[in-house]
Scaffold this motif. Sequence first.
Motif, PDB file in Angstrom:
ATOM      1  N   ALA A   2       0.983  -1.045   0.074  1.00  0.00           N
ATOM      2  CA  ALA A   2      -0.043  -0.040   0.093  1.00  0.00           C
ATOM      3  C   ALA A   2       0.764   1.212   0.102  1.00  0.00           C
ATOM      4  CB  ALA A   2      -0.889  -0.178   1.316  1.00  0.00           C
ATOM      5  N   GLN A   3       0.591   2.203  -0.859  1.00  0.00           N
ATOM      6  CA  GLN A   3       1.102   3.366  -0.865  1.00  0.00           C
ATOM      7  C   GLN A   3       0.247   4.734  -0.314  1.00  0.00           C
ATOM      8  OE1 GLN A   3       2.125   4.714  -4.716  1.00  0.00           O
ATOM      9  NE2 GLN A   3       3.235   6.538  -4.344  1.00  0.00           N
ATOM     10  N   VAL A   4       0.643   5.146   0.753  1.00  0.00           N
ATOM     11  CA  VAL A   4      -0.713   5.847   1.305  1.00  0.00           C
ATOM     12  C   VAL A   4       0.012   7.219   1.915  1.00  0.00           C
ATOM     13  CG1 VAL A   4      -2.008   6.017   3.470  1.00  0.00           C
ATOM     14  CG2 VAL A   4      -1.312   3.977   2.678  1.00  0.00           C
ATOM     15  N   SER A   5      -0.764   8.407   1.704  1.00  0.00           N
ATOM     16  CA  SER A   5      -0.361   9.545   2.457  1.00  0.00           C
ATOM     17  C   SER A   5      -0.888   9.937   3.865  1.00  0.00           C
ATOM     18  CB  SER A   5      -0.900  10.601   1.682  1.00  0.00           C
ATOM     19  OG  SER A   5      -0.665  10.693   0.084  1.00  0.00           O
ATOM     20  N   VAL A   6       0.256   9.974   4.584  1.00  0.00           N
ATOM     21  CA  VAL A   6      -0.244  10.003   5.999  1.00  0.00           C
ATOM     22  C   VAL A   6       0.299  11.331   6.608  1.00  0.00           C
ATOM     23  CG1 VAL A   6       0.260   8.687   8.420  1.00  0.00           C
ATOM     24  CG2 VAL A   6       0.392   7.428   6.228  1.00  0.00           C
ATOM     25  N   THR A   7      -0.652  11.706   7.459  1.00  0.00           N
ATOM     26  CA  THR A   7      -0.331  13.094   8.008  1.00  0.00           C
ATOM     27  C   THR A   7       0.084  12.726   9.646  1.00  0.00           C
ATOM     28  OG1 THR A   7      -1.931  14.305   6.938  1.00  0.00           O
ATOM     29  CG2 THR A   7      -1.112  15.353   8.910  1.00  0.00           C
ATOM     30  N   VAL A   8       1.618  13.122   9.774  1.00  0.00           N
ATOM     31  CA  VAL A   8       2.056  12.893  10.994  1.00  0.00           C
ATOM     32  C   VAL A   8       2.118  14.000  12.026  1.00  0.00           C
ATOM     33  CG1 VAL A   8       4.127  11.925  12.189  1.00  0.00           C
ATOM     34  CG2 VAL A   8       3.429  10.987  10.139  1.00  0.00           C
ATOM     35  N   PHE A   9       1.906  14.052  13.042  1.00  0.00           N
ATOM     36  CA  PHE A   9       1.956  15.333  13.897  1.00  0.00           C
ATOM     37  C   PHE A   9       3.136  15.005  14.844  1.00  0.00           C
ATOM     38  CE2 PHE A   9      -2.536  14.080  13.403  1.00  0.00           C
ATOM     39  CZ  PHE A   9      -2.979  15.022  12.699  1.00  0.00           C
ATOM     40  N   ARG A  10       4.146  15.770  14.104  1.00  0.00           N
ATOM     41  CA  ARG A  10       5.633  15.696  14.601  1.00  0.00           C
ATOM     42  C   ARG A  10       5.861  16.348  16.042  1.00  0.00           C
ATOM     43  NH1 ARG A  10      10.870  18.036  14.544  1.00  0.00           N
ATOM     44  NH2 ARG A  10      12.510  16.437  14.261  1.00  0.00           N
ATOM     45  N   ASN A  11       5.189  17.663  16.142  1.00  0.00           N
ATOM     46  CA  ASN A  11       5.265  18.242  17.311  1.00  0.00           C
ATOM     47  C   ASN A  11       4.860  17.286  18.695  1.00  0.00           C
ATOM     48  OD1 ASN A  11       6.816  20.276  16.363  1.00  0.00           O
ATOM     49  ND2 ASN A  11       4.912  21.647  16.133  1.00  0.00           N
ATOM     50  N   GLU A  12       3.554  16.726  18.559  1.00  0.00           N
ATOM     51  CA  GLU A  12       2.896  16.055  19.713  1.00  0.00           C
ATOM     52  C   GLU A  12       3.714  14.912  19.881  1.00  0.00           C
ATOM     53  OE1 GLU A  12       1.337  17.193  17.001  1.00  0.00           O
ATOM     54  OE2 GLU A  12      -0.267  18.402  17.620  1.00  0.00           O
ATOM     55  N   LEU A  13       4.365  14.109  18.875  1.00  0.00           N
ATOM     56  CA  LEU A  13       4.984  13.145  18.945  1.00  0.00           C
ATOM     57  C   LEU A  13       6.490  13.375  19.578  1.00  0.00           C
ATOM     58  CD1 LEU A  13       5.452  10.015  18.203  1.00  0.00           C
ATOM     59  CD2 LEU A  13       6.348  10.895  16.074  1.00  0.00           C
ATOM     60  N   LYS A  14       6.837  14.462  19.404  1.00  0.00           N
ATOM     61  CA  LYS A  14       8.022  14.876  20.127  1.00  0.00           C
ATOM     62  C   LYS A  14       7.474  15.011  21.436  1.00  0.00           C
ATOM     63  CE  LYS A  14      11.755  18.519  19.826  1.00  0.00           C
ATOM     64  NZ  LYS A  14      12.349  19.415  19.266  1.00  0.00           N
ATOM     65  N   ALA A  15       6.624  15.730  21.955  1.00  0.00           N
ATOM     66  CA  ALA A  15       6.388  16.070  23.263  1.00  0.00           C
ATOM     67  C   ALA A  15       6.039  14.737  23.928  1.00  0.00           C
ATOM     68  CB  ALA A  15       5.024  16.999  23.340  1.00  0.00           C
ATOM     69  N   ARG A  16       5.406  13.938  23.362  1.00  0.00           N
ATOM     70  CA  ARG A  16       5.219  12.506  23.958  1.00  0.00           C
ATOM     71  C   ARG A  16       6.587  11.582  24.236  1.00  0.00           C
ATOM     72  NH1 ARG A  16       1.096   8.228  24.415  1.00  0.00           N
ATOM     73  NH2 ARG A  16       2.602   6.625  25.529  1.00  0.00           N
ATOM     74  N   LEU A  17       7.592  11.885  23.369  1.00  0.00           N
ATOM     75  CA  LEU A  17       8.673  11.380  23.587  1.00  0.00           C
ATOM     76  C   LEU A  17       9.498  12.182  24.934  1.00  0.00           C
ATOM     77  CD1 LEU A  17       9.835  10.438  19.825  1.00  0.00           C
ATOM     78  CD2 LEU A  17       9.087   8.859  21.856  1.00  0.00           C
ATOM     79  N   ILE A  18       9.310  13.284  24.888  1.00  0.00           N
ATOM     80  CA  ILE A  18       9.739  14.023  26.019  1.00  0.00           C
ATOM     81  C   ILE A  18       9.402  13.651  27.421  1.00  0.00           C
ATOM     82  CG2 ILE A  18      10.180  16.349  27.181  1.00  0.00           C
ATOM     83  CD1 ILE A  18      10.519  17.362  24.214  1.00  0.00           C
ATOM     84  N   ALA A  19       7.861  13.700  27.476  1.00  0.00           N
ATOM     85  CA  ALA A  19       7.126  13.035  28.550  1.00  0.00           C
ATOM     86  C   ALA A  19       7.427  11.869  29.036  1.00  0.00           C
ATOM     87  CB  ALA A  19       5.664  13.332  28.339  1.00  0.00           C
ATOM     88  N   ASP A  20       7.533  11.004  28.032  1.00  0.00           N
ATOM     89  CA  ASP A  20       8.155   9.464  28.491  1.00  0.00           C
ATOM     90  C   ASP A  20       9.537   9.208  28.858  1.00  0.00           C
ATOM     91  OD1 ASP A  20       5.348   9.162  28.092  1.00  0.00           O
ATOM     92  OD2 ASP A  20       5.611   7.883  25.949  1.00  0.00           O
ATOM     93  N   GLY A  21      10.274  10.568  28.615  1.00  0.00           N
ATOM     94  CA  GLY A  21      11.741  10.341  29.172  1.00  0.00           C
ATOM     95  C   GLY A  21      12.393   9.889  28.060  1.00  0.00           C
ATOM     96  N   ILE A  22      12.280   9.613  26.943  1.00  0.00           N
ATOM     97  CA  ILE A  22      12.884   9.009  25.963  1.00  0.00           C
ATOM     98  C   ILE A  22      13.818  10.002  25.222  1.00  0.00           C
ATOM     99  CG2 ILE A  22      12.895   7.745  23.714  1.00  0.00           C
ATOM    100  CD1 ILE A  22      12.095   5.999  26.205  1.00  0.00           C
ATOM    101  N   LEU A  23      13.233  11.124  25.070  1.00  0.00           N
ATOM    102  CA  LEU A  23      13.930  12.039  24.317  1.00  0.00           C
ATOM    103  C   LEU A  23      14.285  13.363  25.401  1.00  0.00           C
ATOM    104  CD1 LEU A  23      14.851  13.322  21.307  1.00  0.00           C
ATOM    105  CD2 LEU A  23      12.619  14.389  21.428  1.00  0.00           C
ATOM    106  N   LYS A  24      15.598  13.873  25.321  1.00  0.00           N
ATOM    107  CA  LYS A  24      15.881  14.760  26.178  1.00  0.00           C
ATOM    108  C   LYS A  24      15.313  16.098  25.578  1.00  0.00           C
ATOM    109  CE  LYS A  24      18.151  11.536  28.493  1.00  0.00           C
ATOM    110  NZ  LYS A  24      17.283  10.455  28.452  1.00  0.00           N
ATOM    111  N   GLN A  25      15.085  17.233  26.587  1.00  0.00           N
ATOM    112  CA  GLN A  25      14.580  18.509  26.128  1.00  0.00           C
ATOM    113  C   GLN A  25      15.429  18.973  25.413  1.00  0.00           C
ATOM    114  OE1 GLN A  25      11.479  19.375  26.909  1.00  0.00           O
ATOM    115  NE2 GLN A  25      11.588  21.514  26.499  1.00  0.00           N
TER     116      GLN A  25
END
Length: 161
Positions: free
Chosen positions: A138-161
């Motif tokens: 399947a070839q699909v156009s997907v909208t990814v919310f990068r800012n929200e994803l980054k905030a989630r990774l920061i909140a989970d302690g995976i990504l450093k601020q």
Amino acid sequence: MNKRSFIALAFIAMLVVLAGCGARRSQAYYDYNSKIIASELDGAYTIRAFGRARNAVDAYEKAQKQAVRDVILLGVESSDATVKPLKALLLEVNAEQKYEDYLNAFFAEGGPWQNYCNLRQRRILSSNFARTDAQVVAQVSVTVFRNELKARLIADGILKQ
């Protein structure tokens, strides 16, 4: 040349021509990279992603997972000079192995990855798929919310601020 041999020769030529008109099934076995096709001012990116599975529903889901995974781990190339390529959110060496448990839970069936992408903003006929006997790509156009994803990774302690 008699009439019977002419008809037989014409029939064989017609079969050869019709055999070449079939769908090309080998395209479903190639590997494709995700590409950015558009970016929004709110940090959302429209990404052309590919998914491979035994049926179309699973292939569309895998394409969405692949788009989110590429934003987190690999970065995404741009398909156009007007859109800048994205760097991966996790720039650490061997980040996939280091955060394997977290990523497995994140991308699990019904996992939180679904909150950071959608297919609602796609255009009509922007998705397609190729089918073989073994799989669907399947070839699909997907909208990814990068800012929200980054905030989630920061909140989970995976990504450093």
